[in-house]
Design an enzyme around this catalytic site. Structure first.
Site, mmCIF file in Angstrom:
data_model
loop_
_atom_site.group_PDB
_atom_site.id
_atom_site.type_symbol
_atom_site.label_atom_id
_atom_site.label_comp_id
_atom_site.label_asym_id
_atom_site.label_seq_id
_atom_site.Cartn_x
_atom_site.Cartn_y
_atom_site.Cartn_z
ATOM 1 N N ARG A 53 -4.817 1.165 8.717
ATOM 2 C CA ARG A 53 -3.734 1.513 7.791
ATOM 3 C C ARG A 53 -4.287 2.325 6.630
ATOM 4 O O ARG A 53 -5.301 1.965 6.028
ATOM 5 C CB ARG A 53 -3.065 0.247 7.270
ATOM 6 N N GLN A 71 5.512 5.301 6.685
ATOM 7 C CA GLN A 71 6.577 4.646 5.930
ATOM 8 C C GLN A 71 6.519 5.111 4.473
ATOM 9 O O GLN A 71 5.495 4.944 3.801
ATOM 10 C CB GLN A 71 6.413 3.132 6.016
ATOM 11 N N TYR A 128 12.523 0.619 8.064
ATOM 12 C CA TYR A 128 12.568 1.401 6.830
ATOM 13 C C TYR A 128 13.825 2.269 6.895
ATOM 14 O O TYR A 128 13.768 3.486 6.885
ATOM 15 C CB TYR A 128 11.311 2.257 6.675
#
Length: 225
Positions: free
Chosen positions: A2, A141, A181
């Site tokens: 990430r 996102q 999202y």
């Protein structure tokens, strides 16, 4: 893996299921990445790894949920980004996002997500309602929130512009979006295409059988066939 970008910092994190010593060869590489100020490796159990991914928030939620934001969000489910798309993403970060006032609190999460060797991609695209599998490498996102008052009318263009910059740089690519999202600026038709892709028609048939009167609905909900 990430990649987290926020107003004042960025961080690269990940989870490896195995002994910590197996990661020794990668620590030097991580330390050199972006002149990192800190590199940490911890060996923890399964539950502790979930807590780390939740940024320290408690996993047990038997009471009233205490976290609330005033925000706007967008997403992209993307194949591997081209050099032009990466440049467009970074240029927008430095030229637009870095200049926002401190009354706004934005972040972007880029997850290494799928691809041909991923367990996510091992499941067929038509096996479940979820369509973004083998061809998707990145889950991006975008999130922008304010600390006080209503979200500003001129704020929506900020994230719209960031996503548009990446998409324009890869005109031949097929992008999707991530339903968790939810993007309130999408029309119902746009949402159906971006969230569900080729699986939408089957979802519409299921909706027609089990909820033909649309008892369960929202502005971007699946429409009965």
């Amino acid at each position: 893996m990430r990649f987290l970008i926020a107003g004042g910092f960025f961080a690269l994190s990940g989870v490896y299921y195995g002994p910590a010593e197996d990661l020794a060869e990668y620590r030097g590489m991580l330390a050199r990445l972006g002149n990192a100020t800190e590199v940490t490796v911890e060996e923890v159990g399964w539950m502790e790894s979930l807590e780390a991914n939740a940024n320290g928030q408690p996993l047990e939620m038997s009471g009233e949920y205490p976290y609330h934001d005033t925000f706007f969000a967008k997403s992209l489910m993307s194949p591997a980004l081209s050099a032009d798309a990466i440049a467009a993403f970074v240029d927008y970060w430095f030229d637009q996002a870095a200049d926002l006032p401190f009354t706004r609190n934005w972040y972007v999460i880029v997850d290494l997500y799928g691809g041909p060797t991923s367990a996510i991609g091992a499941v067929g695209r038509d096996a479940t309602a979820y369509a973004h599998r083998a061809a998707t490498l990145l889950k991006m996102q975008f999130y922008d929130r304010v600390f006080f008052g209503a979200y500003p009318d001129d704020g929506f263009g900020f994230l719209d512009g960031w996503v548009a910059a990446v998409v324009r740089a890869m005109p031949a690519a097929r992008f999707g979006m991530y339903i968790n999202y939810a993007d309130t600026s999408l029309s119902r038709r746009e949402a159906h295409e971006m969230y569900w892709g080729e699986n939408y028609e089957r979802l519409a048939r299921v909706k027609a059988v089990w909820d033909p009167e649309e008892v369960f609905t929202f502005p971007q909900a699946v429409t009965p066939a």
